[in-house]
Every structure is written in C-alpha cells, then in structure tokens.
Design an enzyme around this catalytic site. Sequence first.
Site, PDB file in Angstrom:
ATOM      1  N   HIS A 129      26.479 -19.995  31.282  1.00  0.00           N
ATOM      2  CA  HIS A 129      27.097 -21.515  30.651  1.00  0.00           C
ATOM      3  C   HIS A 129      25.942 -22.124  30.174  1.00  0.00           C
ATOM      4  CE1 HIS A 129      29.032 -25.014  29.721  1.00  0.00           C
ATOM      5  NE2 HIS A 129      30.184 -24.339  29.834  1.00  0.00           N
ATOM      6  N   GLU A 170      30.584 -19.860  23.098  1.00  0.00           N
ATOM      7  CA  GLU A 170      30.624 -21.307  23.096  1.00  0.00           C
ATOM      8  C   GLU A 170      29.484 -21.933  22.362  1.00  0.00           C
ATOM      9  OE1 GLU A 170      32.982 -22.471  27.156  1.00  0.00           O
ATOM     10  OE2 GLU A 170      31.010 -22.731  27.387  1.00  0.00           O
TER      11      GLU A 170
HETATM   12  P1  13P Z   1      34.843 -28.869  26.635  1.00  0.00           P
HETATM   13  O1  13P Z   1      36.073 -28.402  26.586  1.00  0.00           O
HETATM   14  O2  13P Z   1      34.676 -30.194  27.782  1.00  0.00           O
HETATM   15  O3  13P Z   1      33.920 -29.055  25.357  1.00  0.00           O
HETATM   16  O4  13P Z   1      33.832 -27.743  27.525  1.00  0.00           O
HETATM   17  C1  13P Z   1      33.899 -26.613  27.196  1.00  0.00           C
HETATM   18  C2  13P Z   1      33.059 -25.659  28.329  1.00  0.00           C
HETATM   19  O5  13P Z   1      31.815 -25.844  28.342  1.00  0.00           O
HETATM   20  C3  13P Z   1      33.573 -24.760  28.944  1.00  0.00           C
HETATM   21  O6  13P Z   1      33.054 -24.020  29.512  1.00  0.00           O
END
Ligand code: 13P
Length: 262
Positions: free
Chosen positions: A97, A169
Amino acid sequence: MTSPRKTYIIANWKMNFTPGQASLYLQRLSNRVQASRDIQVILAPSTISLQPLSLQINRRQFKLAAQNFYWRDFGAFTGETAISQIRSFVDYAIVGHSERRYIFNESEKDICEKVAAAIRNGVTPILCIGETALERKNGETKSAISAQLHEGLLNVSAEDIDKVIIAYEPVWAISSNKNAKPAKPADIAEAQELIRKQISRVYGKETSENISILYGGSVNADTAAGYLEIPGIDGLLIGNASLVGDSFCSIIETAKGIRNER
Ligand code: 13P
C-alpha cells in the site's frame, strides 16, 4: 456476459477502530449484508482486531485481510507480526500500500518478499501499485506502474500467479493525500490494460484474463458504480468510505446490482 472473475469489495480501515468498535461494526454489517457467490466482501482491520474478528466472522459472508505483516516467518524482529502468526485469521493480505511505501519507506524488496511470504503461508496477497502525483506530472505513470508490478511479482512463479490480486491505487487519488482527486475512469481503464498486458507477457494470456484487478482511491457510495462499470476492473479497495457502515453497505449493494445486470 457473465464474468468468471468475482467482484471484490474491500474495506481498508487503516489505523481506525478499537477491537470493540470493529466488532460492533462487523455485527451491524452481518445483519445487513447477504452472502453472495459473485461478490467477495473483505474487511481489513488493524492487526490487533484480526483474532477477535476471526472468531466472530461468518467466513461465508465476509473474509478478513491483514493490512500489513513482516515477511519473515519467525525470529528476533521486535514489534513485528509475521503472516505465519496471523494466517489462520485471514484469507487475504494487503501488500505494498502506498502508505506503507511512502510513510514507512517500504522498499520493493520488502514488498516482493511480503508477496512471497503471503503465498507461502496460504494467504492471497493484494498487491497495491500506483503512481505518485509527481510521476504522473512527469509522464512516468506507465513506467512507475510497470516497475512496481515487475518488482512486486519478482518471486511469483507461473504456478502461484493465480493466487495474487492486483490493486491499482494512484497515490494522488487516495483521500488522505493533500489535494486528492478521484481518478478518471479512462485513466483507470488504461492502467488496467497496461497491467493485463504485462501479466500476459510474463505469465501468458490466460493468466492475464483470469487475474483480478481492483481500483482504490477516494471511492464513495456515489462514485462506486462508475468505477465498477469499467471493463476489466473487478472491485474496489475502499478507505474512508468504508468507515461508515451505511456507505460501505451501499457500495456492496451497488456491486450486487451491477453483477445482476450482467
Ligand atoms: P480512500 O478510499 O480513503 O481514498 O483510501 C483508499 C485506500 O487507500 C484503500 O486502500
């Protein structure tokens, strides 16, 4: 057309909720969400909550994911938790992450070791990749995604690749970042295509068609449908909006509605 891939709806609670709060949330969620063959709902609480939630959870309804772990299986690593110590509580583990990469300086080596450790311990890694705002600005989006995918999967054999989930992400789209803005469906579609192409080159076409690719970054109950409708996107990794039971349930319902239309 029915997709053979499941839809994953994942709550990444990050460093929120005490074990008691997490348990109450799970209890409320259990009363509202029906188990579904096509939709896999996964909760990723803090490590401290994994054991109690694993006793409470109905695994046909929900699964648990670790947010983090250390990649060695045991030893003198003060303060760390091995995936071998928590593997009986979880089916999945988030790896790489951006908050781990950039706040805790996790290296590509750490990440690829963690992917391997999860697989070795029978846990499905959810490998998160995504470019920063600066990389995007500099036109380095593709090379950043491609390098993280390559490095993250370095230790994954052709036999094991079907045990991995990829989450795209983009760092600039995650709500905790200053000036976060949601990614455009076209950008996500492009990243998804790039990831499948690279998987296809390394592991073959069939694998690239079978692998699940998720999106995460500022998803909420209003925007979930738009993201779930992007071809090749198999689910969502949700931070902020997953902390509110109503929003999270609404996203699960949206996912069900979209699956039923297929
Ligand atoms: P948000 O949905 O708060 O933007 O976070 C996304 C995330 O980091 C999921 O792992």
